[in-house]
Design an enzyme around this catalytic site. Structure first.
Site, PDB file in Angstrom:
ATOM      1  N   THR A 132       0.814  -1.210   0.000  1.00 55.38           N
ATOM      2  CA  THR A 132       0.000   0.000   0.000  1.00 55.38           C
ATOM      3  C   THR A 132       0.853   1.268   0.000  1.00 55.38           C
ATOM      4  OG1 THR A 132      -1.450   1.282   1.469  1.00 55.38           O
ATOM      5  CG2 THR A 132      -0.115  -0.364   2.514  1.00 55.38           C
ATOM      6  N   ASP A 133       0.267   2.375  -0.457  1.00 54.37           N
ATOM      7  CA  ASP A 133       0.974   3.664  -0.373  1.00 54.37           C
ATOM      8  C   ASP A 133       1.058   4.163   1.075  1.00 54.37           C
ATOM      9  OD1 ASP A 133      -1.702   4.367  -0.045  1.00 54.37           O
ATOM     10  OD2 ASP A 133      -1.703   5.961  -1.538  1.00 54.37           O
ATOM     11  N   GLU A 134       0.262   3.536   1.976  1.00 63.39           N
ATOM     12  CA  GLU A 134       0.244   4.015   3.364  1.00 63.39           C
ATOM     13  C   GLU A 134       1.582   3.790   4.077  1.00 63.39           C
ATOM     14  OE1 GLU A 134      -3.305   3.385   5.630  1.00 63.39           O
ATOM     15  OE2 GLU A 134      -4.492   3.025   3.837  1.00 63.39           O
ATOM     16  N   TYR A 158      -1.704  -0.875  10.951  1.00 64.63           N
ATOM     17  CA  TYR A 158      -1.841  -1.512   9.630  1.00 64.63           C
ATOM     18  C   TYR A 158      -0.661  -1.161   8.732  1.00 64.63           C
ATOM     19  CZ  TYR A 158      -3.216  -1.854   4.711  1.00 64.63           C
ATOM     20  OH  TYR A 158      -3.215  -2.099   3.358  1.00 64.63           O
TER      21      TYR A 158
HETATM   22  P1  NAD Z   1      -9.293  -7.669   1.999  1.00 66.45           P
HETATM   23  O1  NAD Z   1      -9.285  -7.402   3.470  1.00 66.45           O
HETATM   24  O2  NAD Z   1     -10.513  -7.379   1.220  1.00 66.45           O
HETATM   25  O3  NAD Z   1      -8.922  -9.190   1.717  1.00 66.45           O
HETATM   26  C1  NAD Z   1      -7.908  -9.869   2.399  1.00 66.45           C
HETATM   27  C2  NAD Z   1      -8.036 -11.340   2.071  1.00 66.45           C
HETATM   28  O4  NAD Z   1      -6.968 -12.036   2.745  1.00 66.45           O
HETATM   29  C3  NAD Z   1      -9.343 -11.967   2.550  1.00 66.45           C
HETATM   30  O5  NAD Z   1      -9.863 -12.813   1.556  1.00 66.45           O
HETATM   31  C4  NAD Z   1      -8.926 -12.776   3.776  1.00 66.45           C
HETATM   32  O6  NAD Z   1      -9.755 -13.906   4.005  1.00 66.45           O
HETATM   33  C5  NAD Z   1      -7.509 -13.174   3.407  1.00 66.45           C
HETATM   34  N1  NAD Z   1      -6.666 -13.448   4.581  1.00 66.45           N
HETATM   35  C6  NAD Z   1      -6.523 -12.686   5.695  1.00 66.45           C
HETATM   36  N2  NAD Z   1      -5.676 -13.277   6.552  1.00 66.45           N
HETATM   37  C7  NAD Z   1      -5.244 -14.421   5.950  1.00 66.45           C
HETATM   38  C8  NAD Z   1      -4.335 -15.446   6.325  1.00 66.45           C
HETATM   39  N3  NAD Z   1      -3.704 -15.413   7.501  1.00 66.45           N
HETATM   40  N4  NAD Z   1      -4.126 -16.465   5.469  1.00 66.45           N
HETATM   41  C9  NAD Z   1      -4.769 -16.511   4.261  1.00 66.45           C
HETATM   42  N5  NAD Z   1      -5.643 -15.581   3.869  1.00 66.45           N
HETATM   43  C10 NAD Z   1      -5.888 -14.536   4.691  1.00 66.45           C
HETATM   44  O7  NAD Z   1      -8.020  -6.862   1.436  1.00 66.45           O
HETATM   45  P2  NAD Z   1      -7.877  -6.079   0.066  1.00 66.45           P
HETATM   46  O8  NAD Z   1      -8.473  -4.725   0.208  1.00 66.45           O
HETATM   47  O9  NAD Z   1      -8.323  -6.962  -1.044  1.00 66.45           O
HETATM   48  O10 NAD Z   1      -6.301  -5.891  -0.001  1.00 66.45           O
HETATM   49  C11 NAD Z   1      -5.478  -6.908  -0.570  1.00 66.45           C
HETATM   50  C12 NAD Z   1      -4.033  -6.489  -0.435  1.00 66.45           C
HETATM   51  O11 NAD Z   1      -3.830  -5.243  -1.107  1.00 66.45           O
HETATM   52  C13 NAD Z   1      -3.587  -6.262   1.010  1.00 66.45           C
HETATM   53  O12 NAD Z   1      -2.286  -6.774   1.150  1.00 66.45           O
HETATM   54  C14 NAD Z   1      -3.601  -4.747   1.178  1.00 66.45           C
HETATM   55  O13 NAD Z   1      -2.620  -4.346   2.114  1.00 66.45           O
HETATM   56  C15 NAD Z   1      -3.247  -4.295  -0.229  1.00 66.45           C
HETATM   57  N6  NAD Z   1      -3.789  -2.986  -0.606  1.00 66.45           N
HETATM   58  C16 NAD Z   1      -5.108  -2.689  -0.432  1.00 66.45           C
HETATM   59  C17 NAD Z   1      -5.602  -1.459  -0.840  1.00 66.45           C
HETATM   60  C18 NAD Z   1      -7.076  -1.103  -0.723  1.00 66.45           C
HETATM   61  O14 NAD Z   1      -7.450   0.044  -1.002  1.00 66.45           O
HETATM   62  N7  NAD Z   1      -7.945  -2.027  -0.343  1.00 66.45           N
HETATM   63  C19 NAD Z   1      -4.742  -0.517  -1.411  1.00 66.45           C
HETATM   64  C20 NAD Z   1      -3.393  -0.856  -1.582  1.00 66.45           C
HETATM   65  C21 NAD Z   1      -2.940  -2.089  -1.188  1.00 66.45           C
END
Ligand code: NAD
Length: 351
Positions: A132-134, A158
């Protein structure tokens, strides 16, 4: 046919990646997901019967399970998205974030390293870590943008846990020569977003006539990227990204949180003729609430590198993407109530 292991493939972004890999790229996809509250197989109904799609229910912290996935499926690429991802939850209870985001990433790296070392000389493999950009912290009112060489300065549990995982991935690349690539992306929005995050929360609360909570005065600025644009960018990087490189991904859509909420309200005013009782327009429901501790003021991404090196550009503007997103929620209210209640999860797991 190449095999891709996607961790967190039942989550918001992971499911968009899985759908794109299966529908557009014709690759074999192994989805490893623990199915926490944030993971929904319901997001994958369109691909679940596909012969190239395999679901593995498991925890990325489980060394035995992860090793078995590597040895059984012999992946060419791992795209690591599994994470605890909600900032407010990380403030209330950081432990799961340390466990999954740091320990889980460490476990994946160790298993990937053992697997990579077992491959014949010259075999191709890539560990793509999605972040993430965070991790870069707060730009404040400096007017600058995050580049791939910005220093890390995370503010929340986070973002600190994601920063830690980025450092681990880079170290495994430099120390053990594991082929790695890292992406750092801005805020995503779009279909199948769990209704605790700002955009789906505002849409669903508005339809139910509930308050639309806005932290502080709503002046925090975020860059927004449509989730399917992010999925395309991730697949480009996984396929063509340079070994050891970092790519920032962003949407050129900087907006204040208040402007995002107002735009959603204006769009709903147009699309929904019968309003909840007591209001004449959806923005009447906006309610300013105490700010989140450590709330960063501004994030902005300079995505020049991925655009120049890999030719990726976003296809959606915020206006076109938010229109599609709101329509998707209006058409899928059943999905929202099912994921909120956890019903679907229990049915799928036979519980
Ligand atoms: P999300 O919370 O919607 O999904 C996370 C998924 O990971 C879920 O399906 C969950 O069941 C699974 N999970 C959690 N813990 C687990 C474990 N221990 N073992 C296996 N599976 C597990 O998250 P998202 O919004 O889809 O984000 C996905 C990735 O992208 C993350 O790494 C996040 O940091 C990154 N990201 C998200 C955003 C955003 O705006 N949502 C932006 C930039 C980066």
């Amino acid at each position: 046919m190449k095999t891709v292991v996607v961790t967190g493939g039942a989550g918001f972004i992971g499911s968009a990646v899985v759908r794109y890999l299966i529908n557009e790229k014709n690759l074999r996809v192994i989805n490893l997901d623990k199915l926490t509250y944030a993971g929904n197989l319901d997001s994958l109904v369109s691909v679940e019967q596909h012969e190239n799609y395999i679901f593995e229910h498991g925890d990325i912290c489980d060394q035995e399970k992860v090793s078995k996935i590597f040895s059984e499926y012999q992946p060419d690429i791992i795209m690591h998205l599994a994470a605890e991802s909600h900032v407010d939850r990380s403030i209330d209870g950081p432990e799961d974030f340390i466990q999954t985001n740091i320990i889980g990433t460490y476990n994946l790296l160790q298993c990937a390293r053992a697997y990579y070392n077992s491959l014949p000389e010259g075999a191709s493999f890539k560990f793509h870590h999605i972040s993430t950009d965070e991790v870069y912290g707060d730009l404040g009112d400096s007017g600058a943008m995050f580049t791939e060489s910005s220093s890390y300065d995370p503010s929340s549990p986070y973002s600190a846990s994601k920063a830690s995982s980025d450092h681990l991935v880079r170290a495994w690349g430099r120390t053990y020569n594991l082929p790695i690539v890292i992406t750092n992306c801005s805020n995503n929005y779009g279909p199948y977003h769990f209704p605790e995050k700002l955009i789906p929360l505002v849409i669903l609360n508005a339809l139910e006539g509930k308050d639309l909570p806005v932290y502080g005065d709503g002046s925090q600025i975020r860059d927004w990227l449509y989730v399917e644009d992010h999925a395309r960018a991730l697949v480009e990087v996984a396929m063509k990204g340079q070994n050891g490189a970092t790519y920032n991904i962003g949407g050129h859509n900087e907006m204040t949180n208040l402007d995002v909420v107002k735009l959603i309200c204006a769009t709903l005013d147009r699309k929904v003729s019968i309003k909840p009782s007591g209001i004449s327009q959806f923005s009447d429901l906006i309610k300013f609430v105490a700010d989140r501790p450590g709330h960063d003021v501004r994030y902005a991404i300079d995505a020049t590198k991925i655009e120049t090196d890999l030719g990726w550009v976003p296809q959606e503007t915020f206006e076109t993407g938010i229109e599609k997103t709101i329509q998707w929620y209006l058409d899928n209210l059943d999905w929202c109530s099912r994921v909120q209640s956890g019903v679907y999860q229990r049915e799928r797991l036979g519980a």
